[in-house]
Scaffold this motif. Sequence first.
Motif, PDB file in Angstrom:
ATOM      1  N   HIS A  46     -47.956 -16.597 -20.708  1.00 12.19           N
ATOM      2  CA  HIS A  46     -47.613 -16.883 -19.756  1.00 12.19           C
ATOM      3  C   HIS A  46     -47.180 -18.302 -19.439  1.00 12.19           C
ATOM      4  N   ASN A  47     -47.116 -18.970 -20.370  1.00 12.72           N
ATOM      5  CA  ASN A  47     -46.785 -20.438 -20.415  1.00 12.72           C
ATOM      6  C   ASN A  47     -45.275 -20.314 -20.897  1.00 12.72           C
ATOM      7  N   PHE A  48     -44.530 -21.630 -20.273  1.00 19.09           N
ATOM      8  CA  PHE A  48     -43.037 -21.507 -20.342  1.00 19.09           C
ATOM      9  C   PHE A  48     -42.622 -23.109 -20.631  1.00 19.09           C
ATOM     10  N   ALA A  49     -41.673 -23.313 -21.176  1.00 15.82           N
ATOM     11  CA  ALA A  49     -40.790 -24.657 -21.386  1.00 15.82           C
ATOM     12  C   ALA A  49     -39.495 -24.454 -21.260  1.00 15.82           C
ATOM     13  N   MET A  50     -38.921 -25.322 -20.552  1.00 12.94           N
ATOM     14  CA  MET A  50     -37.561 -25.435 -20.589  1.00 12.94           C
ATOM     15  C   MET A  50     -37.096 -26.877 -20.953  1.00 12.94           C
ATOM     16  N   VAL A  51     -36.159 -26.807 -22.068  1.00 11.16           N
ATOM     17  CA  VAL A  51     -35.881 -27.962 -22.934  1.00 11.16           C
ATOM     18  C   VAL A  51     -34.417 -28.284 -22.543  1.00 11.16           C
ATOM     19  N   THR A  52     -33.948 -29.134 -22.147  1.00 10.98           N
ATOM     20  CA  THR A  52     -32.518 -29.777 -22.103  1.00 10.98           C
ATOM     21  C   THR A  52     -32.536 -31.174 -22.731  1.00 10.98           C
ATOM     22  N   PHE A  53     -31.268 -31.762 -22.476  1.00  6.02           N
ATOM     23  CA  PHE A  53     -31.070 -33.281 -22.794  1.00  6.02           C
ATOM     24  C   PHE A  53     -31.873 -34.114 -22.003  1.00  6.02           C
ATOM     25  N   GLY A  54     -32.785 -34.779 -22.553  1.00  7.92           N
ATOM     26  CA  GLY A  54     -33.501 -35.909 -22.015  1.00  7.92           C
ATOM     27  C   GLY A  54     -34.760 -35.236 -21.021  1.00  7.92           C
ATOM     28  N   GLN A  55     -34.851 -33.907 -20.914  1.00  8.02           N
ATOM     29  CA  GLN A  55     -35.633 -33.393 -20.053  1.00  8.02           C
ATOM     30  C   GLN A  55     -36.603 -32.281 -20.667  1.00  8.02           C
ATOM     31  N   ILE A  56     -37.974 -32.324 -20.109  1.00  3.97           N
ATOM     32  CA  ILE A  56     -38.755 -30.890 -20.580  1.00  3.97           C
ATOM     33  C   ILE A  56     -39.545 -30.746 -19.174  1.00  3.97           C
ATOM     34  N   ILE A  57     -39.388 -29.292 -18.805  1.00  2.00           N
ATOM     35  CA  ILE A  57     -40.086 -28.804 -17.816  1.00  2.00           C
ATOM     36  C   ILE A  57     -40.895 -27.737 -18.379  1.00  2.00           C
ATOM     37  N   ALA A  58     -42.337 -27.710 -18.169  1.00  2.00           N
ATOM     38  CA  ALA A  58     -43.224 -26.702 -18.681  1.00  2.00           C
ATOM     39  C   ALA A  58     -44.182 -26.169 -17.661  1.00  2.00           C
ATOM     40  N   GLY A  59     -44.892 -25.030 -17.667  1.00  2.00           N
ATOM     41  CA  GLY A  59     -45.831 -24.665 -16.649  1.00  2.00           C
ATOM     42  C   GLY A  59     -46.045 -23.247 -16.901  1.00  2.00           C
ATOM     43  N   THR A  60     -46.294 -22.275 -15.984  1.00  2.00           N
ATOM     44  CA  THR A  60     -46.767 -20.892 -16.051  1.00  2.00           C
ATOM     45  C   THR A  60     -45.738 -20.049 -15.482  1.00  2.00           C
ATOM     46  N   TRP A  61     -45.526 -18.938 -15.982  1.00  2.00           N
ATOM     47  CA  TRP A  61     -44.590 -17.724 -15.381  1.00  2.00           C
ATOM     48  C   TRP A  61     -45.427 -16.555 -14.858  1.00  2.00           C
ATOM     49  N   SER A  62     -45.108 -15.663 -13.770  1.00  2.00           N
ATOM     50  CA  SER A  62     -45.524 -14.362 -13.623  1.00  2.00           C
ATOM     51  C   SER A  62     -44.395 -13.654 -13.057  1.00  2.00           C
ATOM     52  N   ILE A  63     -44.466 -12.184 -13.394  1.00  2.00           N
ATOM     53  CA  ILE A  63     -43.334 -11.370 -12.986  1.00  2.00           C
ATOM     54  C   ILE A  63     -43.924 -10.269 -11.788  1.00  2.00           C
ATOM     55  N   ASP A  66     -40.604  -5.975  -9.152  1.00  2.00           N
ATOM     56  CA  ASP A  66     -39.103  -6.034  -8.902  1.00  2.00           C
ATOM     57  C   ASP A  66     -38.477  -7.016 -10.034  1.00  2.00           C
ATOM     58  N   ASN A  67     -39.228  -7.113 -10.980  1.00  2.00           N
ATOM     59  CA  ASN A  67     -38.805  -8.052 -12.024  1.00  2.00           C
ATOM     60  C   ASN A  67     -38.376  -9.377 -11.557  1.00  2.00           C
ATOM     61  N   LEU A  68     -38.898  -9.877 -10.354  1.00  2.00           N
ATOM     62  CA  LEU A  68     -38.709 -11.265 -10.104  1.00  2.00           C
ATOM     63  C   LEU A  68     -39.775 -12.218 -10.867  1.00  2.00           C
ATOM     64  N   ILE A  69     -39.440 -13.181 -11.675  1.00  2.00           N
ATOM     65  CA  ILE A  69     -40.096 -14.012 -12.276  1.00  2.00           C
ATOM     66  C   ILE A  69     -40.266 -15.286 -11.643  1.00  2.00           C
ATOM     67  N   SER A  70     -41.713 -15.662 -11.236  1.00  2.00           N
ATOM     68  CA  SER A  70     -41.968 -16.726 -10.483  1.00  2.00           C
ATOM     69  C   SER A  70     -42.253 -17.752 -11.561  1.00  2.00           C
ATOM     70  N   PHE A  71     -41.674 -18.936 -11.521  1.00  2.00           N
ATOM     71  CA  PHE A  71     -41.911 -20.245 -12.451  1.00  2.00           C
ATOM     72  C   PHE A  71     -42.975 -21.358 -11.549  1.00  2.00           C
ATOM     73  N   VAL A  72     -44.120 -21.709 -12.196  1.00  2.00           N
ATOM     74  CA  VAL A  72     -44.690 -22.614 -11.353  1.00  2.00           C
ATOM     75  C   VAL A  72     -44.668 -24.146 -12.400  1.00  2.00           C
ATOM     76  N   PRO A  73     -43.804 -25.050 -12.285  1.00  2.00           N
ATOM     77  CA  PRO A  73     -43.955 -26.115 -13.147  1.00  2.00           C
ATOM     78  C   PRO A  73     -45.363 -26.841 -13.041  1.00  2.00           C
ATOM     79  N   SER A  74     -45.573 -27.496 -14.153  1.00  2.00           N
ATOM     80  CA  SER A  74     -46.938 -28.337 -14.353  1.00  2.00           C
ATOM     81  C   SER A  74     -46.395 -29.835 -13.804  1.00  2.00           C
ATOM     82  N   THR A  75     -47.079 -30.346 -12.569  1.00  2.00           N
ATOM     83  CA  THR A  75     -46.547 -31.344 -12.169  1.00  2.00           C
ATOM     84  C   THR A  75     -47.768 -32.295 -11.907  1.00  2.00           C
TER      85      THR A  75
END
Length: 318
Positions: A46-63, A66-75
Amino acid sequence: MKKITNCLFLLFTLVFNAQTKVAGTYHVNSGNPDDGGYNWMLLENHNFAMVTFGQIIAGTWSIDKDNLISFVPSTPKYPFDVYGRYDAGQKGTKIMFDNFDRSSKTYMGSTGRGVQPVLNEDANCFSYPMVKEFNNDFNDIVLSVRLFDQLKDTFYVAENKKYNNFIIMYYASTARQRPFTARLKGDRLYFRNDDTPSSPRKDLQPEELKEMSKFVANGLSGFSKESIISNKAYNIEAYGPGERSIEEDFDEESYLTYNYNFDSSKEIYTAKYPRGASEDDAYHDLDTMYKYNRIELKPNQNSYKKVEKSIFTITCKE
């Protein structure tokens, strides 16, 4: 009959799990062929990472059901971190401002003198590092920025008892992402609306998992360290070619112990095997490194006098 019921239940469970499998990789096209889009990695833990050019967002996810995924970034806890050390040869106070830009109006000062903008309104042509030397000593450092839709500024105070050399890190809005959601439909993620679905989910391969875990770990633990190491030109925790400090199995303490002698009274690391560097390349001279200790920040609701003159005036010449 009981066996048939159990088999049907097992089949239903397997089908349900297959339909709701979330962990894996997804790709979302940004519309810009040059940036590679957004690469999402959702891990089984239940950790996640989003990687794009020049940026990384990481945190935790839950579902949810109703298959709605909630992302909580580490800040970071606060939009700033203040690190300090004592330099016996420093007169007055020296401060390096890291990652400050004109996207947010930030203020810095002290409780006795008030605060002033770090940058002028039309600042551009930034160079690294941004360093300012002050004639006076700072008994404390006051920082401020207005976050998101706040109606008034929040001030943060770092009480200082012994340091005269500082690194102040600012975490821009890209590092302070709010929680967000996505809908899982079939094997695709839908962000914001149904017009831009991700690519179909793919299983994480072992090598991908190992590589992506570094991004996740770095994103989750990259803020507010107890101390940071920098050379004189503010090459912060580079540790030589390859930026080895972000490797998953990198042991910072062992690396420093093996490669440097540490003077605890001055908090200076001196290389056991000096490599040297050219006179015009101080940034890559890692023979002498300095330890900066994090100073606790405390939110403060007091109001401080604001001086309009900025600390830096950075404007390109026409």
